[in-house]
Design a protein around this motif. Structure first.
Motif, short mmCIF file in Angstrom:
data_model
loop_
_atom_site.label_atom_id
_atom_site.label_comp_id
_atom_site.label_asym_id
_atom_site.label_seq_id
_atom_site.Cartn_x
_atom_site.Cartn_y
_atom_site.Cartn_z
N PHE A 77 -77.39 -43.12 76.57
CA PHE A 77 -75.39 -43.78 76.75
C PHE A 77 -76.32 -44.84 75.59
O PHE A 77 -77.28 -45.53 76.14
CB PHE A 77 -75.03 -44.49 78.07
CG PHE A 77 -75.29 -43.61 79.48
CD1 PHE A 77 -73.92 -43.55 79.38
CD2 PHE A 77 -75.53 -42.34 79.31
CE1 PHE A 77 -72.59 -42.50 80.45
CE2 PHE A 77 -75.22 -41.25 81.14
CZ PHE A 77 -73.49 -41.97 81.05
N GLN B 232 -72.38 -43.84 86.21
CA GLN B 232 -71.50 -45.47 85.20
C GLN B 232 -71.00 -46.02 86.12
O GLN B 232 -70.11 -45.62 86.81
CB GLN B 232 -71.06 -45.10 83.92
CG GLN B 232 -70.62 -46.34 82.89
CD GLN B 232 -69.86 -46.32 81.83
OE1 GLN B 232 -70.11 -44.85 81.66
NE2 GLN B 232 -69.50 -47.32 81.02
N LYS C 209 -71.03 -42.92 76.06
CA LYS C 209 -71.83 -41.74 76.30
C LYS C 209 -72.20 -41.08 75.10
O LYS C 209 -70.88 -40.04 74.59
CB LYS C 209 -71.52 -40.71 77.71
CG LYS C 209 -72.08 -39.70 77.98
CD LYS C 209 -72.21 -39.24 79.30
CE LYS C 209 -72.89 -38.44 80.19
NZ LYS C 209 -72.45 -37.62 81.24
N THR D 63 -75.65 -38.05 85.51
CA THR D 63 -75.42 -39.73 85.47
C THR D 63 -74.40 -40.58 86.25
O THR D 63 -73.29 -39.56 86.74
CB THR D 63 -75.21 -39.44 83.85
OG1 THR D 63 -74.03 -38.61 83.65
CG2 THR D 63 -76.64 -38.66 82.94
N ILE E 5 -75.68 -48.03 84.57
CA ILE E 5 -75.57 -46.72 84.48
C ILE E 5 -77.12 -45.86 85.22
O ILE E 5 -78.16 -46.67 84.70
CB ILE E 5 -75.35 -46.52 83.04
CG1 ILE E 5 -74.24 -47.23 82.33
CG2 ILE E 5 -75.85 -44.79 82.53
CD1 ILE E 5 -74.28 -47.12 80.67
#
Length: 289
Positions: A250, A207, A245, A205, A212
């Motif tokens: 998210f 951000q 998160k 992941t 995101i």
């Protein structure tokens, strides 16, 4: 170099007026060949009765569907090459077709919002609120000259001592990878929407300031062959009161409003230009609203 999503979408909208429309729609009962423009349910749950579990749309880069149940989640159909596949593949191409280069249902939504799905948020109880129960839920699809969109209208959703109608619309554009997600609250008072993007144990992941994204393998057992897929949401940070998160997704909680919009996109490692997590993050990071 940053790429403005609204400007690019407008450019493709204008350029594609006289070009081939590379979008499509699908809404039909399971086992039927007849396409519907609208399907209504008082129970609000036709998940098991509709083909691909709800309305679906596509452009040449990806397919998207809305679950016709309490989740109203957004799911993705990933493609390995540009083209329209929904009419023939119906979201579930055969193993032979996948070997020949067709796309597949690689994305796993589970109990989450998926990629940009919409719920409500109760700021008093500090919990998400499904668009459920309803007095009626309606799915609608429409194909125009160079775009296709699907809508889900959930009526009389209980929310903080009141009831309101929520419309979720997802639009794809011909010649333009990204899709637009919009949520409308038909209410006297503004609401807090909740949206977001899910992830799994084997997904990375990232951000950023306005996005995101995730990349990796989803635990999906429908596709014949697993592959790394990327998914992302792109949004205005000023529209949200909190971004957090959680264990599987998210969650973005909007400031009080009656309308919210964001963009979603997806790609897979077999597509040209997206061989890795780094390349997908670089691509998503170049997009802005």
């Amino acid at each position: 170099m940053k790429k403005n999503l609204v400007f690019i979408a407008l450019v493709f909208f204008c350029l594609s007026i006289n070009a081939q429309n590379m979008t499509d729609i699908s809404l039909k009962w399971k086992g039927s060949t007849q396409q519907e423009s609208e399907i209504v349910s008082e129970s609000g749950d036709l998940y098991q009765k509709l083909a691909h579990h709800g309305p679906a749309i596509e452009n040449e880069w990806m397919g998207l569907r809305l679950y016709f149940d309490h989740k109203v989640a957004v799911d993705v159909y990933n493609k390995t090459r540009p083209g329209l596949e929904l009419a023939e593949a119906e979201w579930y191409p055969t193993e032979k077709q996948q070997k020949e280069g067709w796309g597949a249902d690689q994305y796993k939504v589970g109990s989450t919002v998926g990629m940009g799905g919409v719920r409500l948020w109760d700021p008093v109880k500090k919990e998400s609120v499904f668009l459920n129960p309803v007095s009626k839920r309606t799915a609608h699809v429409r194909k125009e000259a160079n775009i296709s969109y699907m809508e889900m209208l959930s009526e009389n959703v209980p929310y903080m001592g009141d009831s309101l109608d929520i419309l979720v619309r997802v639009t794809v554009f011909s010649g333009f990878r990204e899709a637009k997600v919009e949520a409308f609250a038909f209410s006297d008072k503004p609401v807090h929407f909740l949206t977001g993007i899910n992830y799994h144990e084997k997904t990375k992941t990232k951000q950023g300031n306005n996005f995101i994204c995730t990349w990796g393998i989803h635990p999906e057992d429908v596709a014949a062959f697993q592959m790394n897929i990327g998914a992302a949401i792109i949004y205005h940070p000023d529209n949200f009161a909190s971004i957090s998160k959680k264990k599987d997704q998210f969650e973005l909680v909007s400031k009080p409003c009656k309308y919210l919009s964001l963009w979603v996109t997806s790609a897979c490692e077999k597509e040209e230009g997206f061989p890795s997590y780094e390349k997908f993050v670089e691509y998503v990071g170049s997009l802005e609203l």
